[in-house]
Scaffold this active site. Structure first.
Site, PDB file in Angstrom:
ATOM      1  N   ASP A   1       0.845  -1.195   0.000  1.00  9.28           N
ATOM      2  CA  ASP A   1       0.000   0.000   0.000  1.00  9.28           C
ATOM      3  C   ASP A   1       0.882   1.247   0.000  1.00  9.28           C
ATOM      4  O   ASP A   1       1.495   1.586   1.005  1.00  9.28           O
ATOM      5  CB  ASP A   1      -0.896   0.009   1.251  1.00  9.28           C
ATOM      6  CG  ASP A   1      -1.822   1.215   1.272  1.00  9.28           C
ATOM      7  OD1 ASP A   1      -2.894   1.147   0.635  1.00  9.28           O
ATOM      8  OD2 ASP A   1      -1.476   2.240   1.892  1.00  9.28           O
TER       9      ASP A   1
ATOM     10  N   TYR B   1       3.333   9.613  -0.597  1.00  3.99           N
ATOM     11  CA  TYR B   1       4.448   9.037   0.159  1.00  3.99           C
ATOM     12  C   TYR B   1       5.772   9.208  -0.585  1.00  3.99           C
ATOM     13  O   TYR B   1       6.846   8.981  -0.022  1.00  3.99           O
ATOM     14  CB  TYR B   1       4.241   7.542   0.459  1.00  3.99           C
ATOM     15  CG  TYR B   1       2.955   7.184   1.175  1.00  3.99           C
ATOM     16  CD1 TYR B   1       2.183   8.156   1.816  1.00  3.99           C
ATOM     17  CD2 TYR B   1       2.501   5.871   1.209  1.00  3.99           C
ATOM     18  CE1 TYR B   1       0.989   7.817   2.461  1.00  3.99           C
ATOM     19  CE2 TYR B   1       1.323   5.524   1.856  1.00  3.99           C
ATOM     20  CZ  TYR B   1       0.565   6.508   2.462  1.00  3.99           C
ATOM     21  OH  TYR B   1      -0.609   6.162   3.086  1.00  3.99           O
TER      22      TYR B   1
ATOM     23  N   LYS C   1      -2.332   5.904  -4.466  1.00  4.75           N
ATOM     24  CA  LYS C   1      -3.429   6.856  -4.198  1.00  4.75           C
ATOM     25  C   LYS C   1      -3.190   8.194  -4.877  1.00  4.75           C
ATOM     26  O   LYS C   1      -2.050   8.622  -5.049  1.00  4.75           O
ATOM     27  CB  LYS C   1      -3.555   7.098  -2.686  1.00  4.75           C
ATOM     28  CG  LYS C   1      -3.536   5.837  -1.843  1.00  4.75           C
ATOM     29  CD  LYS C   1      -3.727   6.081  -0.365  1.00  4.75           C
ATOM     30  CE  LYS C   1      -3.473   4.816   0.436  1.00  4.75           C
ATOM     31  NZ  LYS C   1      -2.098   4.632   0.876  1.00  4.75           N
TER      32      LYS C   1
HETATM   33  N1  LIG Z   1      -5.036   6.518   3.621  1.00  3.13           N
HETATM   34  C1  LIG Z   1      -4.465   7.216   4.571  1.00  3.13           C
HETATM   35  O1  LIG Z   1      -4.759   8.403   4.775  1.00  3.13           O
HETATM   36  C2  LIG Z   1      -3.423   6.566   5.427  1.00  3.13           C
HETATM   37  C3  LIG Z   1      -2.993   7.197   6.609  1.00  3.13           C
HETATM   38  C4  LIG Z   1      -2.040   6.531   7.383  1.00  3.13           C
HETATM   39  C5  LIG Z   1      -1.562   5.294   6.983  1.00  3.13           C
HETATM   40  N2  LIG Z   1      -1.972   4.718   5.817  1.00  3.13           N
HETATM   41  C6  LIG Z   1      -1.475   3.406   5.356  1.00  3.13           C
HETATM   42  O2  LIG Z   1      -1.523   2.469   6.435  1.00  3.13           O
HETATM   43  C7  LIG Z   1      -0.217   1.992   6.706  1.00  3.13           C
HETATM   44  C8  LIG Z   1      -0.061   1.689   8.180  1.00  3.13           C
HETATM   45  O3  LIG Z   1      -0.378   2.791   8.992  1.00  3.13           O
HETATM   46  P1  LIG Z   1       0.701   3.562   9.885  1.00  3.13           P
HETATM   47  O4  LIG Z   1       2.031   3.503   9.235  1.00  3.13           O
HETATM   48  O5  LIG Z   1       0.100   4.883  10.175  1.00  3.13           O
HETATM   49  O6  LIG Z   1       0.686   2.776  11.276  1.00  3.13           O
HETATM   50  P2  LIG Z   1       0.911   1.275  11.826  1.00  3.13           P
HETATM   51  O7  LIG Z   1       1.098   0.319  10.730  1.00  3.13           O
HETATM   52  O8  LIG Z   1      -0.179   1.041  12.811  1.00  3.13           O
HETATM   53  O9  LIG Z   1       2.244   1.442  12.670  1.00  3.13           O
HETATM   54  C9  LIG Z   1       3.501   1.658  12.094  1.00  3.13           C
HETATM   55  C10 LIG Z   1       4.504   1.905  13.218  1.00  3.13           C
HETATM   56  O10 LIG Z   1       4.594   0.759  14.078  1.00  3.13           O
HETATM   57  C11 LIG Z   1       5.930   0.261  14.107  1.00  3.13           C
HETATM   58  N3  LIG Z   1       5.842  -1.203  14.089  1.00  3.13           N
HETATM   59  C12 LIG Z   1       5.600  -1.999  13.020  1.00  3.13           C
HETATM   60  N4  LIG Z   1       5.542  -3.290  13.389  1.00  3.13           N
HETATM   61  C13 LIG Z   1       5.749  -3.329  14.719  1.00  3.13           C
HETATM   62  C14 LIG Z   1       5.835  -4.384  15.660  1.00  3.13           C
HETATM   63  N5  LIG Z   1       5.640  -5.656  15.298  1.00  3.13           N
HETATM   64  N6  LIG Z   1       6.081  -4.060  16.955  1.00  3.13           N
HETATM   65  C15 LIG Z   1       6.268  -2.777  17.323  1.00  3.13           C
HETATM   66  N7  LIG Z   1       6.197  -1.726  16.479  1.00  3.13           N
HETATM   67  C16 LIG Z   1       5.945  -2.001  15.180  1.00  3.13           C
HETATM   68  C17 LIG Z   1       6.613   0.825  12.867  1.00  3.13           C
HETATM   69  O11 LIG Z   1       7.997   1.029  13.072  1.00  3.13           O
HETATM   70  P3  LIG Z   1       9.156   0.461  12.077  1.00  3.13           P
HETATM   71  O12 LIG Z   1       8.823   0.881  10.687  1.00  3.13           O
HETATM   72  O13 LIG Z   1      10.366   1.144  12.623  1.00  3.13           O
HETATM   73  O14 LIG Z   1       9.197  -1.024  12.268  1.00  3.13           O
HETATM   74  C18 LIG Z   1       5.901   2.170  12.703  1.00  3.13           C
HETATM   75  O15 LIG Z   1       6.493   3.135  13.557  1.00  3.13           O
HETATM   76  C19 LIG Z   1       0.698   3.094   6.178  1.00  3.13           C
HETATM   77  O16 LIG Z   1       2.009   2.655   5.957  1.00  3.13           O
HETATM   78  C20 LIG Z   1      -0.031   3.469   4.906  1.00  3.13           C
HETATM   79  O17 LIG Z   1       0.235   2.507   3.900  1.00  3.13           O
HETATM   80  C21 LIG Z   1      -2.918   5.342   5.046  1.00  3.13           C
END
Ligand SMILES: NC(=O)c1ccc[n+]([C@@H]2O[C@H](COP(=O)([O-])OP(=O)(O)OC[C@H]3O[C@@H](n4cnc5c(N)ncnc54)[C@H](OP(=O)(O)O)[C@@H]3O)[C@@H](O)[C@H]2O)c1
Length: 331
Positions: free
Chosen positions: A76, A81, A110
């Site tokens: 995704d 990004y 997106k």
């Molecule tokens: N459509 C939208 O507006 C929108 C908004 C936000 C996000 N998104 C999408 O959703 C995806 C995920 O959301 P997000 O990045 O906001 O949050 P998330 O996936 O809930 O959390 C990511 C964070 O958690 C850490 N992490 C990952 N695996 C872990 C584990 N097993 N244990 C502990 N910490 C862990 C990562 O660090 P490290 O990378 O250092 O491991 C990063 O800091 C994004 O990458 C994007 O593709 C879309």
């Protein structure tokens, strides 16, 4: 309201509900094989690697390759990004070095808010950066602030790109119910997904239910609440009970309520662990505890504020709208 799902020739609302309620009849096997059928007729892997805040260099290339090697088949990304080129390079390398075919991968990107009036060009730019002949799922990143007319023009361009074979499925992100209904009343191809924030601390149940009722799948971003609440004792207790990590518990909850989840990590061990979700099941008691944690802890600044509606998963003593005081604005 008319039955949009049936009208679109996709799964019926009843079928969709069954899929999204994590019915025990479904065989849950692995990050590679677990898929759901979109109203476009295409299948989407239920777990994706998210690449928000991932740089356009070999850090992201490595992360995407590690994910594919761990069995993920879905990435995704987003024009916003600014890492579509790195994602494209990783896909190219993986296809060259494995027996996996392009059709087995699922690539989401997106349309950024500033591009609603030039979506046709933006789609071509994303295709070029990804170095792909088609995109599996293309989303309007958010309703933006250019207005309804610009948003509908973007959607028409996206529909034309589906007709032209440049995109397989189209959808939206961060749309509230009114924005979804406005689009549904004016579209030829209905949105396949609404990508919104959803995790136990901000389940977004009102919008989830409204989205599913319209025959549209929910993609959950920030499924681990960006790592902000992994130390919570309720989560740790469930994790210990199953011999899993707190992150795996949050992700498994998302799968069991039917979300398509997009965990982000650039760390190989975490990417691998975040895929190991199919060898355990949260029981009724676990789900009750997790369903009671909705405090309105919204992590991102995009998307509707969306406090949970009456009848939501939120427990009665969880603080109501006051929980939104915890709101953080990190994305
Ligand atoms: N459509 C939208 O507006 C929108 C908004 C936000 C996000 N998104 C999408 O959703 C995806 C995920 O959301 P997000 O990045 O906001 O949050 P998330 O996936 O809930 O959390 C990511 C964070 O958690 C850490 N992490 C990952 N695996 C872990 C584990 N097993 N244990 C502990 N910490 C862990 C990562 O660090 P490290 O990378 O250092 O491991 C990063 O800091 C994004 O990458 C994007 O593709 C879309």
């Amino acid at each position: 309201m008319s039955n949009f799902a049936d009208a679109a020739g996709g799964p019926s609302v009843a079928e969709l509900k069954k899929q999204t309620e994590g019915s025990g009849e479904r065989r849950r096997s692995s990050v590679t094989t677990e898929k759901v059928k979109l109203n476009s007729g295409h299948y989407i892997p239920q777990v994706a690697l998210g690449v928000y805040k991932a740089p356009n260099d070999n850090t992201t290339e490595d992360a995407v390759k590690w994910a594919f090697e761990a069995g993920y088949r879905h990435v995704d990304s987003a024009a916003r990004y600014a890492n579509e080129e790195a994602v494209g390079r990783a896909i190219k390398d993986f296809l060259k070095s494995s027996k996996v075919q392009r059709e087995e991968l699922f690539v989401t990107t997106k349309l950024w808010d500033a591009d609603h009036e030039r979506a046709a060009e933006a789609i071509d730019e994303s295709l070029k950066k990804l170095d792909l002949t088609y995109i599996d799922l293309f989303l309007v990143h958010s309703p933006g602030n250019l207005g309804e007319e610009a948003r509908l023009k973007a959607w028409k361009d996206m529909e034309a790109a589906v007709d032209a074979g440049k995109i397989k499925s189209i959808g939206v992100s961060n749309f509230d119910i009114e924005e979804l209904d406005h689009l549904l009343a004016n579209c030829r191809i209905k949105p396949a997904v609404n990508q919104i924030e959803s995790h136990p601390f901000f389940a977004h149940e009102d919008l989830r239910e409204a989205t599913i009722a319209r025959g549209i799948h929910v993609q959950a971003y920030s499924p681990m609440a960006q790592g902000a609440a992994l130390e919570r004792p309720e989560i740790k207790a469930i994790a210990d009970k199953h011999g899993k990590s707190p992150a795996q518990v949050l992700l498994r909850w998302g799968l069991q309520i039917g979300n398509i989840i997009l965990p982000k990590s650039l760390t190989q061990s975490r990417i691998e662990a975040n895929a190991e979700l199919f060898d355990f099941e949260l029981d009724k008691d676990d789900m009750e505890v997790l369903n009671g944690l909705d405090e309105g802890m919204k992590m991102g600044k995009l998307g509707p504020a969306g406090t949970s509606a009456p009848g939501s998963r939120r427990s009665s003593n969880s603080g109501g709208a006051a929980g939104n005081k915890l709101q953080m604005t990190s994305s």
